[in-house]
Design a protein around this motif. Structure first.
Motif, PDB file in Angstrom:
ATOM      1  N   ASN A   1     -10.092   4.998  -0.754  1.00 44.58           N
ATOM      2  CA  ASN A   1      -9.294   3.778  -0.927  1.00 44.58           C
ATOM      3  C   ASN A   1      -9.515   3.166  -2.310  1.00 44.58           C
ATOM      4  O   ASN A   1     -10.660   2.937  -2.723  1.00 44.58           O
ATOM      5  CB  ASN A   1      -9.661   2.735   0.131  1.00 44.58           C
TER       6      ASN A   1
ATOM      7  N   GLU B   1      -2.507   5.971   3.486  1.00 47.62           N
ATOM      8  CA  GLU B   1      -3.463   5.362   4.416  1.00 47.62           C
ATOM      9  C   GLU B   1      -4.665   6.272   4.519  1.00 47.62           C
ATOM     10  O   GLU B   1      -4.577   7.395   5.018  1.00 47.62           O
ATOM     11  CB  GLU B   1      -2.827   5.161   5.789  1.00 47.62           C
TER      12      GLU B   1
ATOM     13  N   SER C   1      -3.826   0.436  -2.819  1.00 47.58           N
ATOM     14  CA  SER C   1      -3.317  -0.847  -2.355  1.00 47.58           C
ATOM     15  C   SER C   1      -3.336  -1.852  -3.493  1.00 47.58           C
ATOM     16  O   SER C   1      -4.167  -1.763  -4.410  1.00 47.58           O
ATOM     17  CB  SER C   1      -4.160  -1.390  -1.198  1.00 47.58           C
TER      18      SER C   1
ATOM     19  N   ARG D   1     -13.140  -2.567   2.370  1.00 48.40           N
ATOM     20  CA  ARG D   1     -12.686  -1.253   2.807  1.00 48.40           C
ATOM     21  C   ARG D   1     -12.209  -0.360   1.652  1.00 48.40           C
ATOM     22  O   ARG D   1     -11.614   0.689   1.869  1.00 48.40           O
ATOM     23  CB  ARG D   1     -11.576  -1.388   3.841  1.00 48.40           C
ATOM     24  N   SER D   2     -12.509  -0.786   0.415  1.00 44.92           N
ATOM     25  CA  SER D   2     -12.134   0.007  -0.756  1.00 44.92           C
ATOM     26  C   SER D   2     -13.380   0.460  -1.499  1.00 44.92           C
ATOM     27  O   SER D   2     -14.334  -0.304  -1.657  1.00 44.92           O
ATOM     28  CB  SER D   2     -11.243  -0.809  -1.695  1.00 44.92           C
TER      29      SER D   2
ATOM     30  N   SER E   1       0.825  -1.207   0.000  1.00 41.09           N
ATOM     31  CA  SER E   1       0.000   0.000   0.000  1.00 41.09           C
ATOM     32  C   SER E   1       0.855   1.250   0.000  1.00 41.09           C
ATOM     33  O   SER E   1       1.941   1.290   0.584  1.00 41.09           O
ATOM     34  CB  SER E   1      -0.922   0.020   1.231  1.00 41.09           C
TER      35      SER E   1
ATOM     36  N   ALA F   1      -5.497   6.663  -1.116  1.00 39.72           N
ATOM     37  CA  ALA F   1      -4.625   5.531  -0.806  1.00 39.72           C
ATOM     38  C   ALA F   1      -4.804   4.444  -1.857  1.00 39.72           C
ATOM     39  O   ALA F   1      -5.925   4.130  -2.257  1.00 39.72           O
ATOM     40  CB  ALA F   1      -4.934   4.982   0.573  1.00 39.72           C
TER      41      ALA F   1
END
Length: 379
Positions: free
Chosen positions: A78, A71, A139, A163-164, A68, A137
């Protein structure tokens, strides 16, 4: 818009060398050591660039790697890039036909499905570190068993997708350059039939042929395929018997079911189960699920994301379109987690799962540039 393209063009020769390294590592889904080597190579790639990464395990087995940049405090900030490191090829395949380039086309086992996309994601993350948006962010998640329906890495895919807000799966772009905006789901079944052995000459009528039972079931299963429902059912593997002169005491098959949505999945699961449980000869049978892919059904958010991506492609001079495909991928997991998803954003290629598999190396920089500049517009 040209900043990334210029940067990646300068990295391209090294990208091709790195792709050769990855393709020449056998990494079949059940080859844990081979997949571990690919994950370890990626881990080293990120550590050399001071990009934080983390190993993910299923029990004692290393099944995924994440890396990643940034944050984000909120989900809408995300972005996730997905990619799988496993292939469908057996050990020894890379030595038999190693990576080669001819007329701008790369060849080798797993070259487009999907080591070219996995490596593109790694380079994209490095670029995001250098020139991405600080408020977004990014990842990457690299998994190890997608080709067999992600039995060990699905949990990690779901966790990162949950969480994206945005998920791009870098499966291979279609041969014409298109991306994928919907996929069928799939279920892999295992069917086991137990009959009764007997000498085929002396005691034929005392036996119960598991092979004959399997043949009857296959004929019925084949009839379930429906163009109208966009459902296919295929028996891809069969085994059975002990000798030519013995009534077969056992037989087995593996069944592939492809469906557009969960409603059809449930309906056809019932139909297949009814066929497999019908044992008029006195045989016994059992049907188990060996793996399952979720359908990727395009949501409103996924549609908006695709429109943004396609609009960006036009600005790059490429007429990329979205299409539906019957193949499955981890995009199905991501879409069920509520993320906006677009699939097959990797370099273009074809011949997946065959000795003719190829990647168009000329598509790598353009496809990466479209993705990078699409991500810069998000949020």
């Amino acid at each position: 818009m040209k900043e990334f393209e210029t940067w990646f063009q300068g990295q391209f020769d090294q990208y091709v060398k790195d792709l050769e390294t990855l393709v020449n590592i056998d990494s079949g889904s059940r080859d844990q050591e081979g997949v571990r080597q690919v994950l370890a190579w990626l881990e080293t790639f990120f550590k050399q660039r001071n990009i934080p990464c983390e190993r993910h395990h299923h029990g004692e087995t290393w099944v995924a790697l994440s890396a990643s940049v940034g944050e984000a405090a909120a989900r809408e900030k995300n972005i996730l890039l997905l990619g799988h490191c496993d292939t469908v090829f057996p050990a020894g395949e890379a030595a038999r036909r190693p990576f080669k380039v001819k007329d701008g086309i790369g060849y080798g086992p797993g070259v487009t499905d999907m080591k070219a996309g996995v490596l593109m994601n790694a380079y994209l993350l490095h670029a995001w570190q250098l020139m991405g948006r600080q408020d977004m962010a990014l990842s990457c998640l690299f998994t190890s068993d997608e080709e067999i329906a992600s039995p060990r890495s699905a949990e990690a895919v779901a966790a990162f997708s949950t969480r994206s807000a945005y998920v791009f799966n870098s499966e291979p772009g279609r041969p014409n350059g298109n991306v994928v905006i919907g996929r069928r789901g799939g279920v892999f079944f295992g069917l086991e039939i137990q009959g009764r052995a007997a000498h085929a000459g002396n005691n034929f009528y005392e036996g119960i042929s598991a092979i004959s039972s399997l043949a009857d079931k296959i004929r019925q299963i084949d009839q379930l395929t429906s163009r109208e429902d966009d459902v296919t059912v295929s028996v891809g593997l069969i085994r059975g018997g002990v000798s030519v002169n013995t009534v077969a005491p056992h037989a087995s098959a593996e069944i592939d079911l492809r469906v557009p949505d969960m409603a059809q999945r449930d309906r056809y699961y019932t139909l297949i189960g009814d066929i497999c449980r019908d044992n008029p000869r006195g045989e016994t049978s059992s049907l188990t699920i060996k793996g399952e892919f979720q359908s990727f059904v395009q949501s409103d958010a996924s549609k908006r994301l695709a429109e943004m991506y396609l609009s960006t492609s036009v600005k790059h001079g490429l007429m990329v379109q979205g299409q539906f495909t019957g193949g499955c991928s981890d995009a199905g997991i991501a879409s069920t987690c509520g993320a906006a998803v677009i699939c097959a954003v990797g370099p273009s290629g074809g011949g997946y799962h065959t000795e003719d598999e190829y990647v168009d190396l000329g598509s790598v920089v353009p496809k990466a540039s479209i993705l990078f500049n699409t991500m810069k517009q998000l949020g």
